[in-house]
Design a protein around this motif. Structure first.
Motif, short mmCIF file in Angstrom:
data_model
loop_
_atom_site.label_atom_id
_atom_site.label_comp_id
_atom_site.label_asym_id
_atom_site.label_seq_id
_atom_site.Cartn_x
_atom_site.Cartn_y
_atom_site.Cartn_z
N LEU A 1 -4.39 0.13 -3.58
CA LEU A 1 -4.76 0.86 -2.36
C LEU A 1 -3.71 1.93 -2.07
O LEU A 1 -2.51 1.64 -2.04
CB LEU A 1 -4.86 -0.12 -1.17
N THR B 1 0.87 -1.17 0.00
CA THR B 1 0.00 0.00 0.00
C THR B 1 0.91 1.23 0.00
O THR B 1 1.88 1.28 0.75
CB THR B 1 -0.91 0.02 1.24
N ALA C 1 -9.12 3.23 -3.28
CA ALA C 1 -8.95 1.83 -3.67
C ALA C 1 -9.66 1.57 -4.99
O ALA C 1 -10.62 2.25 -5.35
CB ALA C 1 -9.53 0.92 -2.59
#
Length: 341
Positions: free
Chosen positions: A301, A156, A187
């Motif tokens: 993400l 991420t 996302a």
């Protein structure tokens, strides 16, 4: 001769504990090497078997071989003569993308692929290795990790606040605990979401059969409460671009909550999002999705915005970051594809 006699006379008290797992009550008998494969990230079967041969795997206080069958309620430990690597912090001259800095704290934009703190399989190249090189005497959090107030997953990308003083660490940690900080993620998820916005609630705890995954326990009988507020930003055919605001900060929270409601994150390998979950069976479509996976080789993400009260001035600071290039390129491909659906 008992199964433990071949091992040296070293006792568990002389070793450092690296891992400790309790088998679930419903655990069917399973070889300890296979059991540990489900529990230790980045572990290989060979490494686990080697650890067993060297007497590093203990069950209920006894050393065991690799073919020991783990049963319900067994306590499985992996012990070594050296301390866990996360305590051997080596400063490394790794560049940091610092968005903001003052005497009390800094805000860093972490790239995808960078692990936040050292652990099994990732002993160098982490954010903490970089931090201890660039900053002296960072305060340690409750897990002895210098400067860390919160964390985001390896794959991420996005914003993190780092404390530079004990006062800042205490003040910022309390804000995260009291849920007064602001965190918004962007996302890409599989499927066209029915609702334009909503809230997902459901306790999150480790999956008892695979500790590398978390899962939702909707009855609240296990885990910690977790709340995610989502809002659709853009519909892109078979995937959706979503804003997620965290009220709580559980491990893998967005990834688990989205999977729970049937919208797994795009290319999230751990939770099955690296398979084609929505769309057609056409070969061209399959090639298109596989190209998207190559462009964005991680879960889709990004920790886009971060807000908190400054521990010294009391001013509420809010930081925003651009979506990284891999996510932008993937979104653009889906935009073009969606026009022809």
């Amino acid at each position: 001769m008992s199964e433990h006699d071949e091992f040296s006379e070293i006792t568990s008290e002389e070793l450092y504990e690296h891992y400790n797992f309790k088998a679930a009550k419903g655990q069917d008998p399973l070889r300890v090497d296979k059991f540990l494969m489900n529990f230790i990230e980045n572990a290989t079967r060979n490494k686990i078997q080697q650890a067993a041969k060297e007497g590093n795997i203990w069950v209920n206080g006894n050393q065991v071989k690799q073919n020991y069958k783990v049963k319900a309620d067994d306590e499985v430990k992996v012990l070594f003569e050296h301390p866990p690597y996360e305590f051997l912090l080596t400063p490394e001259d790794i560049p940091l993308d610092i968005v903001y800095e003052d005497d009390a704290l800094l805000v860093v934009n972490k790239p995808a692929g960078m692990v936040v703190h050292p652990g099994h399989g990732n002993y160098s190249g982490t954010l903490i290795n970089a931090l201890v090189h660039h900053f002296q005497n960072l305060p340690k959090n409750s897990n002895d990790r210098p400067g860390l107030v919160h964390r985001i997953d390896k794959d991420t990308s996005g914003l993190l606040v780092v404390a530079k003083t004990e006062e800042a660490m205490t003040h910022l940690a309390k804000q995260f605990f009291d849920k007064t900080s602001e965190r918004e993620y962007v996302a890409l998820v599989w499927g066209n979401m029915n609702e334009d916005e909503g809230t997902i609630e459901g306790n999150i705890a480790r999956n008892p059969k695979n500790r590398l995954q978390m899962m939702v326990f909707p009855d609240g009988d296990q885990g910690k409460d977790a709340v995610t507020h989502f809002k659709v930003l853009e519909r892109l055919g078979y995937i959706t671009k979503v804003s997620c605001k965290l009220e709580t900060g559980r491990t893998h929270q967005i990834r688990v909550h989205m999977k729970h409601i049937g919208h797994t994150l795009f290319n999230d390998e751990r939770y099955g999002g690296n398979k084609i979950l929505k769309g057609t069976t056409f070969t061209k479509y399959k090639q298109f999705v596989e190209n998207c996976f190559k462009i964005l080789p991680r879960q889709a993400l990004h920790a886009k915005t971060l807000g908190f009260q400054h521990p010294k001035t009391g001013e509420f600071l809010r930081f925003d970051s651009e979506l990284p290039e891999d996510m932008q390129n993937c979104i653009e491909k889906w935009r073009n594809y969606a026009k022809h659906i």
